[in-house]
Design an enzyme around this catalytic site. Structure first.
Site: not given
Ligand code: DSN
Length: 419
Positions: A197, A223, A226, A232
């Site tokens: 992941d 994801t 990031k 998103r």
């Molecule tokens: N909630 C995210 C984070 O802040 O790492 C991961 O999904």
């Protein structure tokens, strides 16, 4: 927002307040970023109007001809970006991407080995409060108590004992490089599959700033919002041999209609990430993170594992005598946004914690470099060392606003090369 200002001023005003918060503040949440105007245009477009259940060329709704094209472009671009054989760009989130892999290859109560949430893992890797922890049997590994880094020998030993069906690697609060090849070798040695992941470090993996698991491990999930700096959402990459199972597991297994405006935004993001300037951006993310770490250490603050190889730093506040919650709240008063985080050997609840996670993807997108990082680390240290001093917080608040508002909110993206 001129249309919304006329038609729903209440919501337009909230969006404006949030814009000002973003412009005037320092966003240091490691999992957040600021997207380009291209990504924003795509996700705010009329591509949202369509149901497109199914996959390109095989939909359950008519009128999908342009959605087929855009989804194919998104898949092809993601494959090209990571050198993947197959990509599924439909997961609504990273958690759903992870669940789709589990659902494709595991049965109820099968054993998953994964990094403990309290030691840097993620909720969807089998936390007891998450569906994954309730549905599967979880054996967590953590970090070494002295180095606070992954100990591959210990993980291998645990795998031999626990005989998992799937080993999950990847984390949400781990500041060090992860050896994905070592994880795949451990998994193969015990007859398990391996899933990486890379939600946090996807941008770094795509640009060679971190080793990439794509083509090494069986499944890579991510994801897109990031370090990859897209809308998103989530995605899965794998070799062709797994493609049909993974696609079926996402649709119709887990999801109905894909979010086509988001998939359009993902396509834009993947093209941006293939540009050489994105590699420069990712290199700067790491430089910025390492600069913050250096100043924190000079200021006498403790860092989990003693430093960072990636986009984030985990401060251990134990010796400061303050909690992560107190630190987060004090910094927020100065417009510095971070999140409290558990640390290895945590003694407090996840709502309080003894740590603070600090990340550089968003401030780097805004154009900040090492000089700004030295200033920011100094401001954070000043607040953490004198947490109840409102005068210090007020003074730093003014400095933060002046610094942040002098940088644009949108990242600079070179225009398309049409030659
Ligand atoms: N909630 C995210 C984070 O802040 O790492 C991961 O999904």
């Amino acid at each position: 927002m001129s249309y919304l200002a006329d038609h729903d001023p209440e919501i337009a005003e909230i969006i404006e307040q949030e814009r000002l918060r973003q412009i005037n503040g320092l966003e240091l949440i490691a999992s957040e970023n600021v997207v380009s105007k291209g990504v924003l245009e795509a996700v705010g477009s009329i591509m949202t109007n369509k149901y497109a259940e199914g996959y390109p060329g095989k939909r359950y709704y008519g009128g999908c001809q342009f959605h087929d094209i855009v989804e194919n472009i998104a898949r092809d671009r993601l494959c090209e970006l990571f050198g993947a054989e197959h990509a599924n760009v439909q997961p609504h989130s990273g958690s759903q991407a992870n669940q789709a892999v589990y659902m494709a290859y595991l049965k109820h109560r099968d054993v998953i080995m994964s990094q403990d949430l309290a030691q840097g893992g993620h909720l969807s890797h089998g936390s007891p409060v998450n569906i994954t922890g309730k549905w599967y049997t979880i054996s967590h590994y953590g970090v070494d108590s002295k180095t606070e880094m992954l100990d591959y020998g210990a993980i291998e030993e645990q795998a031999r004992k626990e005989k998992p069906k799937l080993i999950v690697c990847g984390a949400s609060a781990y500041p060090r490089e992860i050896d994905f090849k070592a994880f795949q070798e451990i998994a193969e040695s015990v007859g398990a599959l391996c899933m990486a992941d890379i939600a946090h470090i996807a941008g770094l993996c795509a640009t060679g700033l971190h080793n990439s698991p794509v083509g090494i491990v069986n499944f890579t999930t991510t994801t897109t919002h990031k370090t990859l700096r897209g809308p998103r959402g989530g995605a899965i990459m794998c070799n062709e041999e797994y493609a049909a199972d993974i696609d079926r597991s996402i649709f119709p297994g887990m999801q109905g209609g894909p979010l086509m405006h988001i998939i359009t935004g993902k396509a834009v993001c993947f093209r941006e990430a293939m540009h050489p300037s994105f590699t420069d951006y990712c290199r700067q993310i790491v430089k910025n993170s390492q600069t913050l770490a250096e100043v924190f250490l000079d200021e006498g603050l403790d860092l989990v594992s003693g430093g960072t190889d990636n986009h984030l730093i985990l401060l251990d506040l134990t010796s400061q005598g303050i909690t992560g919650l107190e630190a987060e709240q004090a910094l927020e008063k100065a417009n510095i946004t971070v999140n409290k985080n558990t640390i290895p050997r945590e003694t407090r609840s996840p709502f309080v914690t003894s740590g603070l996670r600090v990340g550089t993807p968003a401030v780097t997108s805004r154009g900040m470099k090492e000089d700004e990082m030295r200033t920011i680390a100094g401001m954070i240290a000043d607040i953490l060392k004198d947490i109840d001093n409102d005068a210090v917080i007020r003074q730093i608040h003014a400095q933060v606003e002046a610094l942040a508002s002098s940088f644009p909110l949108y990242p600079e993206i070179p225009p398309a090369d049409l030659s």
